[in-house]
Design an enzyme around this catalytic site. Structure first.
Site, PDB file in Angstrom:
ATOM      1  N   CYS A  51     -12.706  -5.234   4.306  1.00 60.09           N
ATOM      2  CA  CYS A  51     -12.181  -5.874   5.506  1.00 60.09           C
ATOM      3  C   CYS A  51     -11.343  -7.075   5.085  1.00 60.09           C
ATOM      4  O   CYS A  51     -11.827  -7.957   4.381  1.00 60.09           O
ATOM      5  CB  CYS A  51     -13.324  -6.321   6.418  1.00 60.09           C
ATOM      6  SG  CYS A  51     -12.766  -7.349   7.793  1.00 60.09           S
ATOM      7  N   ASP A  88      -3.574   1.013   6.656  1.00 61.37           N
ATOM      8  CA  ASP A  88      -2.707   0.706   5.521  1.00 61.37           C
ATOM      9  C   ASP A  88      -2.338  -0.774   5.456  1.00 61.37           C
ATOM     10  O   ASP A  88      -2.211  -1.347   4.371  1.00 61.37           O
ATOM     11  CB  ASP A  88      -1.441   1.565   5.576  1.00 61.37           C
ATOM     12  CG  ASP A  88      -1.766   3.056   5.526  1.00 61.37           C
ATOM     13  OD1 ASP A  88      -2.803   3.415   4.937  1.00 61.37           O
ATOM     14  OD2 ASP A  88      -0.986   3.857   6.075  1.00 61.37           O
ATOM     15  N   CYS A 124     -13.061 -10.512   6.807  1.00 63.82           N
ATOM     16  CA  CYS A 124     -14.307 -11.154   6.386  1.00 63.82           C
ATOM     17  C   CYS A 124     -14.741 -10.734   4.986  1.00 63.82           C
ATOM     18  O   CYS A 124     -15.696 -11.271   4.440  1.00 63.82           O
ATOM     19  CB  CYS A 124     -15.426 -10.851   7.381  1.00 63.82           C
ATOM     20  SG  CYS A 124     -16.043  -9.149   7.297  1.00 63.82           S
ATOM     21  N   CYS A 148     -14.076  -2.977  11.246  1.00 66.14           N
ATOM     22  CA  CYS A 148     -15.089  -3.595  10.395  1.00 66.14           C
ATOM     23  C   CYS A 148     -16.471  -3.522  11.047  1.00 66.14           C
ATOM     24  O   CYS A 148     -16.626  -3.834  12.225  1.00 66.14           O
ATOM     25  CB  CYS A 148     -14.712  -5.042  10.107  1.00 66.14           C
ATOM     26  SG  CYS A 148     -15.926  -5.872   9.061  1.00 66.14           S
ATOM     27  N   CYS A 163     -17.511  -7.761  11.260  1.00 69.88           N
ATOM     28  CA  CYS A 163     -16.843  -8.709  12.166  1.00 69.88           C
ATOM     29  C   CYS A 163     -16.035  -8.013  13.263  1.00 69.88           C
ATOM     30  O   CYS A 163     -15.360  -8.664  14.053  1.00 69.88           O
ATOM     31  CB  CYS A 163     -15.943  -9.653  11.374  1.00 69.88           C
ATOM     32  SG  CYS A 163     -14.440  -8.882  10.767  1.00 69.88           S
ATOM     33  N   GLU A 210      -1.494  -1.141  -6.186  1.00 68.69           N
ATOM     34  CA  GLU A 210      -2.718  -0.558  -6.739  1.00 68.69           C
ATOM     35  C   GLU A 210      -2.436   0.014  -8.113  1.00 68.69           C
ATOM     36  O   GLU A 210      -1.299   0.355  -8.446  1.00 68.69           O
ATOM     37  CB  GLU A 210      -3.189   0.589  -5.843  1.00 68.69           C
ATOM     38  CG  GLU A 210      -3.821   0.151  -4.558  1.00 68.69           C
ATOM     39  CD  GLU A 210      -4.030   1.341  -3.643  1.00 68.69           C
ATOM     40  OE1 GLU A 210      -5.175   1.735  -3.440  1.00 68.69           O
ATOM     41  OE2 GLU A 210      -3.026   1.877  -3.146  1.00 68.69           O
ATOM     42  N   ASP A 218       0.860  -1.172   0.000  1.00 67.63           N
ATOM     43  CA  ASP A 218       0.000   0.000   0.000  1.00 67.63           C
ATOM     44  C   ASP A 218       0.901   1.229   0.000  1.00 67.63           C
ATOM     45  O   ASP A 218       1.680   1.440   0.924  1.00 67.63           O
ATOM     46  CB  ASP A 218      -0.895  -0.005   1.244  1.00 67.63           C
ATOM     47  CG  ASP A 218      -1.836   1.186   1.264  1.00 67.63           C
ATOM     48  OD1 ASP A 218      -2.782   1.193   0.464  1.00 67.63           O
ATOM     49  OD2 ASP A 218      -1.605   2.109   2.062  1.00 67.63           O
TER      50      ASP A 218
HETATM   51 ZN   LIG Z   1     -14.851  -7.841   8.751  1.00 68.56          ZN
END
Ligand SMILES: [Zn+2]
Length: 307
Positions: free
Chosen positions: A213, A242, A216, A232, A235, A160, A68
């Site tokens: 996330c 980052d 999850c 998140c 979860c 990216e 990142d």
């Molecule tokens: Zn999550």
């Protein structure tokens, strides 16, 4: 033409003293040509050479690393490693801003009125140019260290497509510097990873690396730049923003490589290539393990040797 130790022998000029000992770098190299130039008050000589280069395979061929790229830090890797911006850059940038103010207080040239610049303006703007160059050198050095380390270590690297975070909101100076670094990091990764037989995966520009996330897979609707920690909604996973983004990139890369391995074509970002041009070269080129072992051959060096 010859260059041994800290001396070079050039046509017409004869023997010149170099600032740097070039023996190690030019070992076994045949010098094809030399270019001398004067820049920011220093003389440089760069050699074009023919040299057999042995580049070892990446040391961790089984691992996929996500990177990142940021503004506050230079980069954060998916294993949690944080590569800070070069030290002293902040101080150097303060000096640049100060020098720029000094220049603006001096009598500069004006094409409209035919005003000639004052000597004090010339001196001040020469100083500003030097400081800009110094900042650029420091950045270049740390970017090379980052890309060299990553390319030597990992056979699969994921970044990216664009520095989306940097484009969203930032002060003009920081942003342009970060954007320029981003393109340069990508360019260097592309060729260095190829040297070591690895693969660079460039994530689709719409891939929500920051908002997803990594635990999850839930995607948050909104994530402001000031939120440095990802929490998140689903979860309740809590992680550095980052690192979370880098982990998502690594996962994206694993998926892409799996698709590539199964023979499907890797989709490369909805026409993103057309705009960015060189992007084509960094799309997945080969799968790990299918590259020829060891890159031996005659490679003309592109790295100049500074005097
Ligand atoms: Zn999550």
């Amino acid at each position: 033409m010859r260059a041994t130790g800290a001396t070079a022998t050039l046509p017409v000029l004869g023997q010149i003293k170099l600032h740097e000992d070039v023996s190690a770098r030019l070992a076994g190299a045949r010098i094809l040509s030399a270019t001398v130039r004067f820049e920011r008050g220093r003389w440089f000589v760069s050699f074009t050479v023919e040299q057999d280069v042995q580049r070892p395979r990446a040391t961790r061929p089984g691992d996929v690393i996500g990177i990142d790229l940021g503004i506050k830090t230079l980069a954060v890797l998916s294993d949690g490693t944080e590569i800070p911006n070069p030290r002293h850059l902040g101080a150097a940038l303060r000096k640049v801003r100060r020098a720029a103010r000094t220049v603006s207080r001096r009598q500069g040239p004006d094409r409209r009125t035919g005003q000639r610049p004052s000597n004090r303006w010339r001196r001040a703007s020469a100083r500003l140019g030097g400081l800009h160059a110094r900042v650029a050198d420091v950045r270049t050095d740390s970017i090379h260290k980052l890309t060299t380390n990553v390319a030597r270590t990992y056979a699969a690297v994921v970044i990216e497509d664009l520095n989306v975070a940097g484009m969203v909101k930032n002060r003009r100076l920081a942003r342009s510097v970060a954007d320029a670094s981003f393109g340069e990091i990508r360019r260097q990764l592309a060729y260095k990873i190829e040297w070591h037989g690895g693969t660079l995966v460039v994530a689709d520009r719409w891939f929500a690396s920051s908002k997803t996330c990594s635990e999850c897979g839930a995607v948050r609707a909104k994530l402001t730049l000031s939120e440095r920690t990802y929490v998140c909604d689903v979860c309740a996973m809590t992680m550095d923003r980052d690192v979370n983004a880098a982990l998502n990139l690594a996962q994206y890369g694993r998926n892409q490589l799996r698709i590539a391995a199964s023979g499907a074509e890797i989709e490369n970002g909805r026409g993103a290539d057309r705009k960015t041009g060189p992007a084509r070269q960094v799309a997945v080129k080969r799968q790990p393990g299918t590259a020829p072992a060891g890159q031996t051959g005659t490679v003309p060096s592109q790295d100049g040797t500074a005097a």
